[in-house]
Write a protein that holds these residues in place. Sequence first.
Motif, mmCIF file in Angstrom:
data_model
loop_
_atom_site.group_PDB
_atom_site.id
_atom_site.type_symbol
_atom_site.label_atom_id
_atom_site.label_comp_id
_atom_site.label_asym_id
_atom_site.label_seq_id
_atom_site.Cartn_x
_atom_site.Cartn_y
_atom_site.Cartn_z
ATOM 1 N N LYS A 74 23.649 75.174 -18.960
ATOM 2 C CA LYS A 74 24.633 74.982 -18.057
ATOM 3 C C LYS A 74 25.023 76.256 -18.872
ATOM 4 O O LYS A 74 26.162 76.898 -18.999
ATOM 5 C CB LYS A 74 25.898 74.418 -17.696
ATOM 6 N N ARG A 75 24.833 77.238 -17.390
ATOM 7 C CA ARG A 75 25.003 78.205 -17.616
ATOM 8 C C ARG A 75 26.795 79.001 -16.495
ATOM 9 O O ARG A 75 26.800 78.169 -15.720
ATOM 10 C CB ARG A 75 24.246 79.693 -17.529
ATOM 11 N N LYS A 76 27.596 80.142 -16.878
ATOM 12 C CA LYS A 76 28.043 80.297 -15.767
ATOM 13 C C LYS A 76 28.282 80.710 -14.966
ATOM 14 O O LYS A 76 28.922 80.208 -13.770
ATOM 15 C CB LYS A 76 29.633 81.303 -16.420
ATOM 16 N N ASP A 77 27.197 81.102 -14.202
ATOM 17 C CA ASP A 77 26.698 81.566 -12.891
ATOM 18 C C ASP A 77 25.867 80.016 -12.292
ATOM 19 O O ASP A 77 25.744 80.491 -10.955
ATOM 20 C CB ASP A 77 24.829 82.742 -13.042
ATOM 21 N N GLU A 113 13.526 76.825 -16.735
ATOM 22 C CA GLU A 113 15.044 77.897 -16.120
ATOM 23 C C GLU A 113 14.629 77.488 -13.938
ATOM 24 O O GLU A 113 13.717 77.125 -13.896
ATOM 25 C CB GLU A 113 14.896 79.139 -16.079
ATOM 26 N N LEU A 114 16.377 77.524 -14.133
ATOM 27 C CA LEU A 114 16.377 76.845 -12.621
ATOM 28 C C LEU A 114 17.296 78.179 -11.980
ATOM 29 O O LEU A 114 18.496 77.911 -12.919
ATOM 30 C CB LEU A 114 16.786 75.310 -12.263
ATOM 31 N N ASP A 115 17.384 78.284 -11.050
ATOM 32 C CA ASP A 115 18.756 79.227 -10.639
ATOM 33 C C ASP A 115 19.979 78.381 -10.330
ATOM 34 O O ASP A 115 19.665 77.521 -9.871
ATOM 35 C CB ASP A 115 18.390 80.724 -10.381
ATOM 36 N N ALA A 116 20.612 79.517 -10.068
ATOM 37 C CA ALA A 116 22.118 78.516 -9.240
ATOM 38 C C ALA A 116 21.346 77.460 -7.956
ATOM 39 O O ALA A 116 22.196 76.335 -8.253
ATOM 40 C CB ALA A 116 23.004 80.047 -9.459
#
Length: 96
Positions: free
Chosen positions: A12-15, A40-43
Motif C-alpha cells: 500500500k503506497r502513500k498515494d 498495479e492499481l492506481d489510487a
Amino acid sequence: MREGTSGFWLTKRKDGSLSIGYADYGVSMFGGGDFEKTYELDAQNAKKFIAALKKEYRGSTEKMIEAAFGRGFNDPKFWEFCKKHEIRYSSSTWSG
C-alpha cells in the motif's frame, strides 16, 4: 505452473495506489526457474478495488484478498473480479 509459491504480497503506497504480487518457484515451464507477477492499481482503482472487496468480505485488505483470490493468488479470479467491478490495473511479469 504453480509448483511452489510465495503466496501473495501487498504493498500500500502513500498515494493510495496498490501493488499485489506473487512469486512461483521451480516452474517447470521455465526449466525450473522462478516466475513473478505483479499487478498495479492506481489510487482511484485501488479505492474501487477495496470498496468492492468490502461488499463481499470482511477484515483487513490482506485478509479480504486472501478470501477472494486464495493465499497463492488465483489470477483468473482476480481478472474476473476486476472486470465485474470495472477496475483497471496494469501488470508485469518476470521469469528467470
